[in-house]
Design an enzyme around this catalytic site. Structure first.
Site, short mmCIF file in Angstrom:
data_model
loop_
_atom_site.label_atom_id
_atom_site.label_comp_id
_atom_site.label_asym_id
_atom_site.label_seq_id
_atom_site.Cartn_x
_atom_site.Cartn_y
_atom_site.Cartn_z
CG ASP A 75 -8.15 -0.73 2.88
OD1 ASP A 75 -8.02 0.02 3.48
OD2 ASP A 75 -7.10 -1.63 2.47
CG ASP A 108 -1.95 0.94 1.10
OD1 ASP A 108 -2.45 1.28 0.14
OD2 ASP A 108 -2.42 1.43 2.20
P1 ADP Z 1 -3.55 3.06 -5.66
O1 ADP Z 1 -2.78 3.28 -4.23
O2 ADP Z 1 -3.10 4.14 -6.58
O3 ADP Z 1 -4.78 2.67 -5.65
P2 ADP Z 1 -3.11 0.51 -6.54
O4 ADP Z 1 -1.84 -0.37 -6.15
O5 ADP Z 1 -4.31 0.19 -5.74
O6 ADP Z 1 -2.82 1.81 -6.46
O7 ADP Z 1 -3.39 0.24 -8.07
C1 ADP Z 1 -4.62 0.89 -8.67
C2 ADP Z 1 -4.35 0.81 -10.08
O8 ADP Z 1 -4.29 -0.42 -10.47
C3 ADP Z 1 -5.59 1.40 -10.82
O9 ADP Z 1 -5.09 2.23 -11.92
C4 ADP Z 1 -6.32 0.46 -11.29
O10 ADP Z 1 -6.91 0.66 -12.39
C5 ADP Z 1 -5.22 -0.61 -11.71
N1 ADP Z 1 -5.53 -2.13 -11.97
C6 ADP Z 1 -6.33 -2.70 -10.94
N2 ADP Z 1 -6.58 -4.02 -11.23
C7 ADP Z 1 -6.04 -4.00 -12.65
C8 ADP Z 1 -5.85 -4.90 -13.59
N3 ADP Z 1 -6.35 -6.31 -13.45
N4 ADP Z 1 -5.14 -4.69 -14.97
C9 ADP Z 1 -4.60 -3.34 -14.96
N5 ADP Z 1 -4.98 -2.62 -14.09
C10 ADP Z 1 -5.50 -2.78 -12.79
#
Ligand code: ADP
Ligand code: MG
Length: 533
Positions: free
Chosen positions: A386, A63
């Site tokens: 969350d 995170d």
């Molecule tokens: P943040 O702290 O910004 O929420 P995350 O590690 O949760 O970071 O990543 C969020 C990003 O990952 C978003 O842009 C989301 O669209 C993307 N994401 C989530 N699942 C997938 C997937 N299966 N393929 C591509 N992108 C994804």
């Protein structure tokens, strides 16, 4: 971040110093250093980070905001970015890594622009135009979330953080609670106020549940009182069940006359009076925030009142919402309209601890979070927290955008053509803003082991052909319709990330050299962290 200092970089730094850009260089470097610390965690294939916190404890996390909040950072710009990502967490409960990456990229491009002679004021103007246009584009391409979308979106926000089965379970619980609060009035903190989280032993994570009532780890004051009731009247005292006035009188009395028994009799009489007044209001359940006088115990039992004491204030607030009982400071100020109704009450002993469950008509709930070990229960709690944060906001504003970099790719494409309608040098800043947005698909590709340049080009081309809902599926590497795959970003997350990052970048662009007159802070040191896969 420029890992290798080329000759050209060194030459630029010299020019920067002469032309008064050294503050911007320094700030941008700090932002990029910070961004590089969280970069590898973005997306479902982001890696975990192992960190050493200030107590020397090892923390493993995926995170972004945890990475940043654990680190000890002294650079003002780095701190501003951390504050931006904390605000993102508070407001949207997701998108923290995204907001940091965007801010750093906006600054990097601003620095580039200033090096070719675009004044920071113009950059700020251009960024403002670009963010406004982006926000209205989000409204254009977002779609209303169906029930299935709510499920997919809530679980997407947990992708890469916890295992799929647990994510699914927590999504279900979070949406159940979120729907129950759908028409309730209150701010963003409603989900925290109305939903109590209670970690329970017995059973695995899959047996976690939402109960539409309150479950409290409490034992009755007197074990001889009733364990069950199928409804009755409840009173809540936001203080103690005692008589402080009398205590003061008594001290004087005892000192002057040495008579103790007279005092005790008077005290008993006062308490009896209070119990009688509760009883006359029909109360059979009494919840007291502080203590209850020992002498009151038999009196309460005689009056058929089951009593509980020593509550957390939040629990009393929840009880008040659940039953309609008003919190009253002292028993003798209680009147009929302060009394609430509960529909069921049951005391139960589980694993050597007493619990009481109270049901009522109001919207207050308890999430019973189970797990076989305490570490597991903590993890389940964090995941639920969350999930509920996102589900609650999503149910209130059920609009979703393409994930997998689709949204940012669309915005970048749109802004590049929009820029041509704007005047002069602002155009350049709008283009810089567009380029910055592409950091998201770039890093998603990178973390999935794909070539970022190829992926950005391919994604952009795929959108031209198939529309703006195409994104990169980080699991398969395919460019695909994100709606079909259920890879969504909530609108409120994307909106906050854009505005938060732009505001932070603009703040840095505005910082003038005064701040740097005395100190020349160094770039934060991230050497205490290790990338884990
Ligand atoms: P943040 O702290 O910004 O929420 P995350 O590690 O949760 O970071 O990543 C969020 C990003 O990952 C978003 O842009 C989301 O669209 C993307 N994401 C989530 N699942 C997938 C997937 N299966 N393929 C591509 N992108 C994804
Ligand atoms: Mg996330």
């Amino acid at each position: 971040m420029h890992m290798v200092e080329s000759e050209q970089d060194v030459a630029l730094e010299d020019t920067d110093r002469i032309e008064g850009r050294s503050a911007l260089v320094n700030n941008t470097n700090a932002a990029l250093a910070l961004a590089s610390a969280v970069r590898s965690t973005l997306g479902p294939r982001g890696s975990d980070k192992m960190l050493v916190d200030e107590n020397g404890e090892i923390v493993v996390t995926n995170d972004g905001v945890t990475v940043l909040e654990t680190a000890k950072v002294e650079h003002p710009t780095a701190n501003l970015l951390i504050a931006t990502s904390s605000a993102q967490d508070r407001i949207a409960r997701d998108g923290t890594t995204t907001s940091v990456l965007l801010t750093a990229e906006l600054l990097r491009n601003a620095l580039e622009l200033s090096r070719i002679g675009v004044h920071p004021t113009i950059i700020v103007n251009g960024y403002r135009i670009a963010v406004e246009e982006s926000l209205s584009q989000l409204e254009e391409i977002c779609r209303d979330a169906s029930d299935d979308d709510l499920i997919a979106t809530t679980s997407t926000t947990m992708a890469g953080k916890i295992d799929t089965a647990l994510a699914k379970k927590m999504t279900g619980l979070a949406l159940e609670a979120a729907h129950a609060l759908e028409n309730e009035e209150g701010g963003d903190d409603l989900e925290r106020i109305r939903v109590k989280r209670l970690q329970m032993t017995g059973g695995g994570a899959a047996e976690s549940e939402i109960i539409h009532g309150l479950m409290l780890k409490k034992q009755r004051l007197d074990f001889t009182t009733e364990t069950h009731s199928d409804g009755g009247k409840i009173a809540i005292i936001d203080g103690g069940f005692e008589n402080r006035e009398l205590e003061l009188d008594a001290q004087i009395e005892i000192r002057s006359t040495g008579v103790l028994s007279g005092f005790q009799e008077r005290k008993r009489a006062k308490l009896a009076e209070q119990v009688a007044s509760l009883s006359s209001l029909g109360i059979d359940l009494l919840c007291v925030r502080d203590g209850i006088e020992d002498e009151a115990v038999p009196l309460l039992k005689e009056a058929g009142i089951t009593a509980y004491r020593r509550f957390e204030r939040e629990d009393l607030e929840r009880l008040s919402i659940l039953t309609g009982a008003k919190m009253v400071r002292e028993a003798n100020r209680m009147s009929a309209e302060d009394v609430g109704n509960y529909t069921n009450r049951a005391a139960e002993k589980i694993d050597d601890a007493w619990y009481v469950r109270i049901d009522g008509e109001g919207r207050a709930m308890t999430a019973l979070l189970r797990g076989t070990t305490s570490t597991m229960r903590e993890e389940v709690s964090r995941a639920f927290d969350d999930a509920l944060g996102v589900a609650f906001r999503l149910v209130r504003e059920p609009k979703v955008l393409p994930g997998g970099g689709g949204t940012q790719t669309h915005l970048a494409r749109h802004l590049r053509s929009y820029a041509t309608t704007q005047k002069g040098r602002e155009q350049l800043a709008i283009e810089g803003f567009a380029d910055a947005l592409e950091v998201i698909p770039r890093v998603l590709a990178e973390n999935a082991g794909l070539d970022p340049i190829d992926e950005i080009l391919a994604l952009s081309a795929a959108q031209v052909e198939n529309g703006s809902w195409f994104g990169l599926d980080a699991m398969s590497g395919e460019k695909a319709d994100m709606a079909e795959l259920g890879i969504h970003d909530p609108l409120f997350v994307a909106r906050q990330a854009l505005t938060g990052a732009t505001e932070a970048a603009i703040t840095v662009l505005r910082i003038d050299d005064v701040l740097w007159a005395n100190v020349e802070p160094s770039t934060p040191d991230w050497s205490n962290q290790i990338d884990e896969d």
